[in-house]
Design an enzyme around this catalytic site. Structure first.
Site, PDB file in Angstrom:
ATOM      1  N   ASP A 305      26.953 -53.576  27.993  1.00  0.00           N
ATOM      2  CA  ASP A 305      27.335 -52.163  28.093  1.00  0.00           C
ATOM      3  C   ASP A 305      27.955 -51.678  26.770  1.00  0.00           C
ATOM      4  O   ASP A 305      28.932 -50.929  26.758  1.00  0.00           O
ATOM      5  CB  ASP A 305      28.288 -51.920  29.276  1.00  0.00           C
ATOM      6  N   GLY A 324      34.294 -46.406  27.211  1.00  0.00           N
ATOM      7  CA  GLY A 324      33.344 -47.332  26.607  1.00  0.00           C
ATOM      8  C   GLY A 324      33.928 -48.145  25.483  1.00  0.00           C
ATOM      9  O   GLY A 324      34.807 -47.692  24.751  1.00  0.00           O
TER      10      GLY A 324
HETATM   11  N1  NCD Z   1      30.455 -47.685  30.025  1.00  0.00           N
HETATM   12  C1  NCD Z   1      31.126 -46.709  29.484  1.00  0.00           C
HETATM   13  O1  NCD Z   1      32.346 -46.728  29.570  1.00  0.00           O
HETATM   14  N2  NCD Z   1      30.518 -45.701  28.831  1.00  0.00           N
HETATM   15  C2  NCD Z   1      29.099 -45.514  28.701  1.00  0.00           C
HETATM   16  C3  NCD Z   1      28.458 -45.002  29.931  1.00  0.00           C
HETATM   17  C4  NCD Z   1      28.329 -46.050  30.988  1.00  0.00           C
HETATM   18  O2  NCD Z   1      27.665 -47.084  30.792  1.00  0.00           O
HETATM   19  O3  NCD Z   1      28.866 -45.863  32.060  1.00  0.00           O
HETATM   20  C5  NCD Z   1      28.849 -44.580  27.549  1.00  0.00           C
HETATM   21  O4  NCD Z   1      27.715 -44.116  27.366  1.00  0.00           O
HETATM   22  O5  NCD Z   1      29.776 -44.359  26.747  1.00  0.00           O
HETATM   23 ZN    ZN Z   2      27.477 -47.208  33.196  1.00  0.00          ZN
END
Ligand code: NCD
Ligand code: ZN
Length: 429
Positions: A305, A324
């Site tokens: 992620d 993120g």
């Molecule tokens: N994971 C996150 O915290 N952010 C992701 C979106 C996501 O994967 O939920 C993003 O695009 O910044």
């Molecule tokens: Zn996500």
């Protein structure tokens, strides 16, 4: 015929580290073994006893292009992946514009091929404009080459939209990869709902905002026969639901991130948004359940992620910063150091969760697994020496990681995609 010989590496052979060379011919694995030789004009790399693994596969990254190239580009994000030992990555569709038509999908794939340092699989969104209202034309997206579908970054609120999408996806045996989140239940939370949220005075995101949607979507997967893949599971109850669904024979798979395996909300220093992501870090019990779910096979694979943001955005405090953290350049080393070195799981398991397993879950034929005839997608790691995680040495534009300063084993040394060297630590020394 062009040959490359990787000499003096080590590889896991029946659970043990053993000396190994790899011979590459025309981008494919030609031989794996000891004392291999090559033509006089072959390129030869001495691997200095470092670990050879299949190139890692990350089925959840955010590359930000088009739309948010201040955070990351295809070039920087794919180089970050190469630096982490990843040779195949799947790029999410929360872009501006998103690739919800065949024309946009083709344009996106062309950009990925032009600028990608590694193999990039592009996600199609599930719904038009990722707005959650109306499914994309699945047949047309499939014909355009889309094989993975996700509205990640947002949960699809309307159950009937999920139902329609899964009916279509099931016809082509295509997975729906779900950021499971009920927005009403999430209630604007920015951190796991619980004692840490209270102590910090921050709005909490309750666990049922994830589990309620997973439960709903498991039922829809059962009714439609679609392959339902849950992105970044974070709660004990999510894992229990998925375990139960698997026992019932429902076609459900899921991934977990390194950070949900390594951290809990209690580890968050006051108001440090480098620890803010969605789903949030949960309780210690949830973190332990993620590890247990991985060990017992309920969780299929690990995905980073990787979600880069600018320093300025992440320095706005916990409430106002975007969700993120980056993950491509630290995943292997962090997990190797914490869990393999301490005997919690084996190197064989870690390599599988980061390469073989996602390849099996999503039937990724282009990702090599070190078998003769496979594409020469190879990662080389130094598992004997410690290095320090320094975000200013990342290839990613994002420096947003809670693991800054961590001392780790398992730094990446070299990465090859189709036999081509795409990362070399010697270039950075
Ligand atoms: N994971 C996150 O915290 N952010 C992701 C979106 C996501 O994967 O939920 C993003 O695009 O910044
Ligand atoms: Zn996500």
């Amino acid at each position: 015929m062009s040959q490359t010989l990787l000499k003096n590496g080590r590889r896991v052979v029946t659970g043990q580290l053993a000396a190994s060379d790899v011979l590459i011919e025309d981008g494919k694995i030609a031989a794996v073994g000891t004392n291999l030789s090559a033509n006089d004009d072959a390129t030869v790399y001495d691997l200095d006893n470092n670990l050879i693994t299949p190139g890692l596969v990350d089925i959840h990254v955010h590359l930000r292009e088009p739309g948010y190239t201040n955070k990351e580009t295809i070039a920087t994000g794919s180089r970050a992946a190469a630096h982490g030992g990843f040779t195949t990555i799947a790029a999410m569709a929360n872009l501006k514009p998103t690739c919800d038509t065949p024309e946009r999908f083709h344009a996106q794939e062309a950009r990925n091929v032009k600028d990608g340092a590694v193999k990039i699989i592009q996600y199609s969104p599930v719904t038009k404009g990722r707005a959650g209202q109306k499914p994309v034309d699945v047949a047309a997206q499939y014909a355009a080459g889309a094989r993975l579908f996700s509205d990640d970054g947002a949960g699809i609120q309307d159950a009937s939209v999920v139902y329609q999408a899964m009916q279509q996806l099931a016809k082509y045996d295509l997975p729906i990869c779900d950021h499971a989140q009920d927005n009403q239940l999430a209630n604007g939370g920015v951190i796991n709902d619980g004692s840490v949220a209270k102590k910090m005075g921050l709005p909490g995101m309750p666990k049922i905002s994830e589990t309620a949607q997973i439960a709903r979507n498991i039922v829809i997967a059962q009714a439609t026969g679609a392959h339902y893949h849950v992105c970044h599971v974070s709660t004990k109850e999510s894992i229990e639901l998925i375990r139960h669904a698997k026992q019932l024979g429902i076609n459900v798979t899921c991934e977990v991130t390194p950070h949900h395996l390594l951290l809990a909300d209690a580890d968050i220093p006051d108001d440090d948004a480098e620890y803010k992501m969605n789903p949030p870090l949960r309780s210690r019990e949830d973190q332990e359940a993620c590890l247990a779910g991985l060990l017992d096979g309920t969780i299929d694979c690990i995905a980073t992620d990787h979600a880069p943001h600018t320093d300025a955005e992440k320095h706005r405090g916990f409430l106002a910063s975007p969700n993120g953290i980056v993950g491509s350049e630290t995943a292997f080393a962090l997990l190797y150091t914490r869990y393999v070195k301490n005997g919690i799981f084996t190197l064989v398991e870690l390599i599988d969760w980061l390469s073989g397993a996602p390849k099996r879950v999503f039937k990724l034929e282009d990702a090599g697994q070190l078998a003769v005839g496979d594409p020469a997608d190879i990662a080389v790691f130094d598992i004997d020496h410690q290095t320090t995680i320094k975000p200013d040495q990342f290839f990613s534009k994002g420096h947003n990681t809670p693991f800054v300063g961590d001392r780790v084993y398992g730094a990446s040394v070299k990465t090859f995609v189709d036999g081509k060297l795409v990362y070399d630590r010697e270039d950075t020394e």
